[in-house]
Design an enzyme around this catalytic site. Sequence first.
Site, PDB file in Angstrom:
ATOM      1  CG  ASP A   1      78.226  50.305  24.336  1.00 14.67           C
ATOM      2  OD1 ASP A   1      77.400  50.527  23.327  1.00 14.67           O
ATOM      3  OD2 ASP A   1      79.004  51.006  24.559  1.00 14.67           O
TER       4      ASP A   1
ATOM      5  CG  ASN B   1      61.750  48.751  18.194  1.00 12.78           C
ATOM      6  OD1 ASN B   1      61.475  49.365  19.152  1.00 12.78           O
ATOM      7  ND2 ASN B   1      62.049  49.550  17.245  1.00 12.78           N
TER       8      ASN B   1
ATOM      9  CG  HIS C   1      14.187  27.525  25.696  1.00 10.89           C
ATOM     10  ND1 HIS C   1      14.511  28.437  24.793  1.00 10.89           N
ATOM     11  CD2 HIS C   1      14.076  26.214  24.667  1.00 10.89           C
ATOM     12  CE1 HIS C   1      14.548  27.880  23.859  1.00 10.89           C
ATOM     13  NE2 HIS C   1      14.247  26.453  23.610  1.00 10.89           N
TER      14      HIS C   1
ATOM     15  CB  SER D   1      24.521  36.842  54.845  1.00  8.21           C
ATOM     16  OG  SER D   1      23.864  37.845  55.200  1.00  8.21           O
TER      17      SER D   1
ATOM     18  CE  LYS E   1      21.449  34.627  51.237  1.00 13.60           C
ATOM     19  NZ  LYS E   1      22.588  34.239  50.182  1.00 13.60           N
TER      20      LYS E   1
ATOM     21  CD  GLU F   1      28.604  34.717  44.720  1.00 15.87           C
ATOM     22  OE1 GLU F   1      29.481  35.079  45.208  1.00 15.87           O
ATOM     23  OE2 GLU F   1      27.371  34.329  44.901  1.00 15.87           O
TER      24      GLU F   1
END
Length: 482
Positions: free
Chosen positions: A147, A156, A203, A333, A339, A346
């Site tokens: 109320d 909605n 390419h 790694s 490494k 990524e």
Amino acid sequence: MNTKPTLHFCPIGIQAEGMRLERDSMGEIEVPADKYWGAQTQRSLVHFSIGTDHMPLPLYHAYGVVKKAAALVNAANGHLPSWKADVISTVADEVSSGKLDAHFPLYVWQTGSGTQTNMNVNEVIANRAIQLLGGVIGSKTPVHPNDDVNMSQSSNDSFPTAMHVVTLLELEDRLFPQVEKLVVTLQRKAAEWQDVVKIGRTHLQDAVPLTVGQEWSGWATALEDALETLRHARQGLFALAAGGTAVGTGLNAPEGFSKAIAQKIADLTGRPFVTAPNKFAALSGVDAMVRASAGLRGLAVPLLKIANDMRWLASGPRCGLGELILPENEPGSSIMPGKVNPTQCEAMVMIATQVLGNDNTITFAASQGQLDLNVMRPVILANCLHSIRILADGCHNFRIFSVEGTTLNHDRLAQYVNGSVMLVTALSPEIGYDKAAEIAHIATEHGVSLREAALQSGYLDGSSFDRLVNPLDMVGHGVAGA
């Protein structure tokens, strides 16, 4: 109660243990005694405890703005006592500032109109207001969730209103600044390296040269263009559904409420929100969210390309392209000592991929707006805000931990330029395409330099070759910033 009760200073929190009884139209239900939510929120927790995907907290913060605006407008038109509007506004500010985050526990997977989330907000505001007024929490007196807090509203129209507000604010306050900073960093790198010649690749094969700055300027411009498209796509979010109530007719909302609440939300946020001109479209469709999501998808595409290009150009370092040297942030790694991987790149690729998937979900959900209401709103909103958040965080980390610290391997760049057969393109205007192609074949088949192959062909002498084949002369005028 129409007389103004005394407002008590009361810190946030309910010092109670166990459960208390709250009541709604379906009867009584037990609610944790230390929480501000009520019966309808608790029923949602019982029936929709699906997964771990909770409604995003920024939505509730935006809902605080909507509820405050509604209370102030209802008080201004005489429908709500000013003291009620004041206490509702006070609590709504607590909601917007995140002080009541612990009391919004609902899941994304709920009623498609967002009714339970709207009622969660109504109940929390009402019970906190009752606490501040010295009443009994759960009594709905002197502040009622429906109320008073939900006056002149329906789920909605209030949920799509909050959707637009939060999406707009998250875009402008969270995402845009991070993308802008990344664009500036890319532009700065492009200017720094505008005269560093490198071999082009089309390419994935050797092509004519360009400069590193030119390549990076392409990335910066693509990202800048995508950001501008997203800025334009957000325009539809300024139109608010508030005032349409259940189906767009405005039933139970006083005349002028829709314009007044849109103006009040604009005042509270400092953004140019307006009332949606057609409430039936605002309730039955989610077109503005679809356009915003498409803009996010458009932003993800160049980010994905930039991150992948950097991965390729930094590949190696000894057995790949090795043109870029990315910052070393962490070991790459668990088995190969020394490494280091392009992890920020990524992460950005994964973020962009997720955003593309989120957009597919949003687009399909938007197509399910049957008849007078789209009932896929929670999943649409959750995916849109997820895209905004991860893009913003990703752009920040990508810039700080990768782009800003990236340097060039000048020796490798020079090696590729000097060894490229595609510099033969500069000979075509002088000796023709066929003769230039013959020189390229000689160089490739016999493993000799392009200069040596040109001399073997007999088509031109050394001085002519040196005059025609100068990589710096071949990059044209399209250097970064030109």
